[in-house]
Structure formats: C-alpha cells, structure tokens
Design an enzyme around this catalytic site. Structure first.
Site, PDB file in Angstrom:
ATOM      1  N   HIS A  66       0.878  -1.183   0.000  1.00  0.00           N
ATOM      2  CA  HIS A  66       0.000   0.000   0.000  1.00  0.00           C
ATOM      3  C   HIS A  66       0.913   1.230   0.000  1.00  0.00           C
ATOM      4  O   HIS A  66       1.720   1.404  -0.902  1.00  0.00           O
ATOM      5  CB  HIS A  66      -0.919  -0.122   1.220  1.00  0.00           C
ATOM      6  CG  HIS A  66      -2.069   0.829   1.277  1.00  0.00           C
ATOM      7  ND1 HIS A  66      -2.437   1.633   0.238  1.00  0.00           N
ATOM      8  CD2 HIS A  66      -2.951   1.108   2.286  1.00  0.00           C
ATOM      9  CE1 HIS A  66      -3.498   2.356   0.584  1.00  0.00           C
ATOM     10  NE2 HIS A  66      -3.824   2.061   1.827  1.00  0.00           N
ATOM     11  N   HIS A  80      -2.196  -1.968  -9.854  1.00  0.00           N
ATOM     12  CA  HIS A  80      -3.154  -1.388  -8.909  1.00  0.00           C
ATOM     13  C   HIS A  80      -4.415  -2.223  -8.936  1.00  0.00           C
ATOM     14  O   HIS A  80      -4.804  -2.728  -9.993  1.00  0.00           O
ATOM     15  CB  HIS A  80      -3.474   0.061  -9.320  1.00  0.00           C
ATOM     16  CG  HIS A  80      -4.096   0.845  -8.218  1.00  0.00           C
ATOM     17  ND1 HIS A  80      -5.432   0.814  -7.965  1.00  0.00           N
ATOM     18  CD2 HIS A  80      -3.538   1.649  -7.291  1.00  0.00           C
ATOM     19  CE1 HIS A  80      -5.683   1.587  -6.919  1.00  0.00           C
ATOM     20  NE2 HIS A  80      -4.554   2.104  -6.494  1.00  0.00           N
ATOM     21  N   ASP A  96       2.939   5.621  -6.644  1.00  0.00           N
ATOM     22  CA  ASP A  96       4.187   5.480  -5.899  1.00  0.00           C
ATOM     23  C   ASP A  96       5.428   5.374  -6.772  1.00  0.00           C
ATOM     24  O   ASP A  96       6.538   5.437  -6.275  1.00  0.00           O
ATOM     25  CB  ASP A  96       4.121   4.225  -5.005  1.00  0.00           C
ATOM     26  CG  ASP A  96       3.174   4.437  -3.857  1.00  0.00           C
ATOM     27  OD1 ASP A  96       3.155   5.563  -3.336  1.00  0.00           O
ATOM     28  OD2 ASP A  96       2.459   3.498  -3.490  1.00  0.00           O
TER      29      ASP A  96
END
Ligand code: ACO
Length: 421
Positions: free
Chosen positions: A261, A300, A356
């Site tokens: 995460h 994702h 990210d």
C-alpha cells in the site's frame, strides 16, 4: 433490457429479482433468498462496502475525481487545504470559508509538550518514523477529552481540525527525533506545505523554495483521498465500532504502512537503488516475470490503465529536479517503465505505474530519507480518512463492520490430554 438481476437458488427454486443501480446490486437479495447464504469474496474484489459521495474512480479509463472535480484540475489550480475542505464538506469553499478554514488549521498546529517529552522521546533512537507516526496519532487522542464524543458533530469537527492541522507537526517531529535534531515549532506565518518543510529542515537560516512548496502541496492534493483503499477501509471498519478518530486513523495509518500500500514508494526507491544501473534493467524485468518479486510502483487493484496521479507526479518531478538537481535514479525508473510498458507480461496484466512509482524519486530529491516516504503519504491521507469516517457516521445504512466467514476447520472433536497426543 431491465436494470435488474435475478438470482435463483437451485436448491429450492426460489428466485429473487433486485435492481442494479450504478453497477451495484444490494446483497439484501441474498438475505432474502436465504439468510444463511453468504457470498465468498476474499479481499472484497466484488464487494461495495458503502455508498460514498467523496471520490470517483474509473480504473479502466484512468479517471480520478474528488467530489466531481478532476484530479488534474485540482492539482493544477487548487491547494491542499482547499481540497481538504472540499473532501470534508462536499463543496469548494467561498473566499471567506477558505480564509476561516486556513486560519483554523494554522492555529491548531501545535501539539502538547508532553507528546514530545513523554511520548515521542520514549522511542528508541533509530525508530522508523512511520512506526512513530502510527503510535503518535493514537496517543494524540488521549490529550483530548472530547475525542470519544463521536456522535457530537461539534466535537467531531474539532478532532478533524486538530488531526489535519497536527499531522505535519507530528510527522516532522518523528523525523527530527529519528536523526537527533531538536524539534522545530510550527510557524503560523507559513502556508500548510511551507510550514511542514520548515519544521522538517530548518537549522538556523532556512527559506522554503516556492517551487518545492508548491510541489509538496501538489503531492498532498494527489494523496488526499482514493476511495475505499486498504487504509480507508481500515478507518471505516475501526470507526464503525464508534472508536475515537485518533485510534481509527492510527489503524488506517498502520494499513498504509504496508509495502503493498503506502509503503510501496519506499520499496520503489530501494528497488531502483538495487538495480543500480541501466544495463541491469532487462535482467530485473526478467526476474520479476519469473516470479522473483514484484515491480514495485506498478499495478493497482483498481487502475488497469495509467494511474492519473502518476502522470501528474511525473510532471512535478521535473519541476522539483530543476531546483534540486536530477535524482540519479530517474533514468533507471524511465528505462524500467519503458521496458515494462512494452513487455507482454505487464501489458497482458494491465500493469501500469501507480502513484508510488515516481513520488519516491521526488521525495528523495527533496532530501527526505526513504523511511519518511509513507509518513509523507499519511499527512494528506488524513483528510481522506476523516472524510470517510464522517460519511460513515452519518450513513444510516452503516452498522458495526462484521463480515461472515466460510468455516474450513475441523468438525467437532474431543480434547486429548497432552500425554496422549
Ligand atoms: N509486478 C509484477 N507482477 C505483478 C505486479 C507487479 N507490481 N502487480 C501484479 N502483478 C501480477 C501478479 O503476479 C498477478 O499475476 P498472475 O495473474 O500471473 O498471478 C497479476 O499481476 C494480478 O496481480 P494481483 O496481485 O492479483 O493484483 P492485485 O489487484 O491483488 O494487486 C497490487 C494490486 C497489490 C497493487 C499489486 O499490483 C502490487 O503488488 N503492486 C506492487 C506494489 C505497489 O506498487 N503497491 C502500491 C499500490 S498504490 C497504493 O497503494 C497507494
């Protein structure tokens, strides 16, 4: 074609027809069919756990909107505090509302001295700042008498204000402690992102660079909410027991801490450093395809297209590098992205860069140690957690979260004394 779904229980022949609204049908259909029948859905792949009016996400089209406003427009034109107001209240503020909200947040940034002296100072000298952040958020709740008054709207608003205002103070305090520097008090003259950067970096003379201040604000906007992700779901599950928001947010932050995460940005930079040079990229891609680890910052649960936040972050990276100098890992990241996006393994699985993939490179160029990356994510996500917490408490359809299970253990058996086993 009717917008309904009909489910037939072949064991009994009983049939139930329910409406499909917005691609969702109510599981009350199953209860109606047979109250002892459950749907097995590990990791909630096909389950909508709530009705929410906060964030819209279309993973196939790569769309993200806060309260209807496209993330691209907010990142370009808005500020994090305005976005926080929007997420919490449903509408953009008027000039007066924004001025009042900014004033209120700015004047709630200080934390009780005992938080630092008795709580934060108790950590081991090399404690991970995210571990400290998680615990500090829970501890903060013990300083406020009204924290548990979750049914009292005024008390709730006070906690929301405090948590958003104090998140950067706590974050910078965790960092300064972890490197043995004295804690910088908040400066009420500065904007939300500039105050954070000032608390992080000031040693003697320090002036916040306006480009870095804006970049920080954009990163805060991009990370403010992302509907029912793992951390927000944790917030809702804990909040559903009517726990105070500090304890709930500490749980949400714990979920965010995980490498799948919010911890992924930390892993991306570690991965790029480990790859080390451009010529190692093809071998690394092959090792991922062979199942030896994952390409961190890729893939994702919801986006099966380019994560729109990743596109904005990639642009922001160049603004930041113009001030700080290019992060030497950027070239490896670009080569990795290019190699992955032209490889059938990643194409077939619809694996694209997520938020990210590039954020860590910006953070690193700005001087943040890798250990701080998830903390940087948690600061703005506080708004999303609290917006969902508020929505949960106001939703009459919600109750304490309590899923059912598919029992797969042994049938009843008799206890055997230890000497007979
Ligand atoms: N690298 C290589 N292969 C991957 C990756 C990856 N990053 N992500 C998924 N896959 C593969 C899986 O091995 C699987 O392949 P298979 O069908 O041959 O078994 C397939 O793609 C589907 O993967 P799942 O794990 O089922 O996808 P899921 O939706 O459960 O996982 C997740 C999503 C956790 C984000 C995953 O893509 C991942 O681990 N990514 C790397 C970590 C990361 O970047 N996390 C940040 C997410 S953004 C955020 O939380 C802010």
């Amino acid at each position: 074609m009717p917008d309904t779904i009909t489910i037939t229980d072949d064991r009994t022949g009983k049939t139930v027809t329910v409406p499909i609204e917005g691609g969702v049908f109510s599981s009350s259909a199953l209860r109606e069919l047979d109250p002892t029948l459950y749907c097995y859905d590990p990791a909630y792949l096909s389950t909508a756990s709530c009705k929410s009016a906060i964030t819209y996400l279309d993973g196939d089209a790569g769309i993200l909107r806060y309260r209807g406003y496209p993330i691209e427009q907010l990142a370009e034109k808005s500020t994090y505090l305005e976005v926080a107001y929007l997420l919490l209240n449903g509408e953009l503020p008027t000039t007066e509302q924004l001025a009042q909200w900014t004033f209120d947040v700015t004047h709630h940034t200080f934390i009780h001295e005992n938080m630092r002296k008795r709580f934060v100072d108790g950590f081991h000298y090399d404690a991970h700042p995210m571990g400290m952040f998680v615990s500090a958020i829970a501890a903060l709740g013990t300083f406020y008498e009204g924290a548990k008054d979750v049914d009292d709207k005024e008390a709730r608003d006070r906690q929301i204000l405090r948590m958003i205002a104090k998140a950067p103070t706590i974050a910078s305090m965790c960092y300064r402690f972890s490197v043995g520097l004295p804690f910088n008090q908040p400066n009420n003259e500065l904007s939300y992102p500039a105050n954070f950067l000032n608390m992080m970096w000031r040693i003697g003379e320090y002036e916040v660079d306006p480009i870095l201040e804006r970049a920080m604000d954009v990163l805060f906007i991009l990370h403010a909410d992302h509907e029912q992700n793992c951390g927000t779901t944790a917030m809702r599950v804990i909040g559903s027991s009517q726990a105070d928001p500090y304890s709930s947010a500490a749980g949400a932050a714990s979920a965010l801490y995980g490498p799948l995460h919010g911890g992924a940005n930390e892993q991306v930079v570690r991965m790029l450093a480990e790859i080390g040079s451009l010529e190692n990229v093809p071998a690394f891609i092959e090792s991922v395809k062979a199942g030896k680890g994952r390409l961190m910052g890729f893939g994702h649960r919801v986006y099966k297209n380019y994560d729109p936040r990743a596109t904005i972050i990639k642009q922001t990276a160049y603004d930041v590098f113009a001030v700080t100098g290019k992060n030497p890992l950027l070239d490896i990241a670009l080569a990795l992205e290019e190699a992955a996006l032209s490889d059938s393994y990643f194409i077939d699985r619809k694996l694209y860069p997520n938020v990210d993939f590039y954020s860590g490179l910006i953070y690193q160029a700005m001087g943040f140690p890798v250990d701080m990356f998830t903390v940087l994510f948690a600061i703005p996500r506080m708004t999303g957690w609290l917006a969902h917490w508020q929505e949960l408490l106001d939703d009459p359809a919600q109750k304490i979260s309590r899923p059912r299970q598919w029992y797969a253990g042994p049938d009843e058996r008799d206890y055997i004394g230890i000497t007979d086993r």
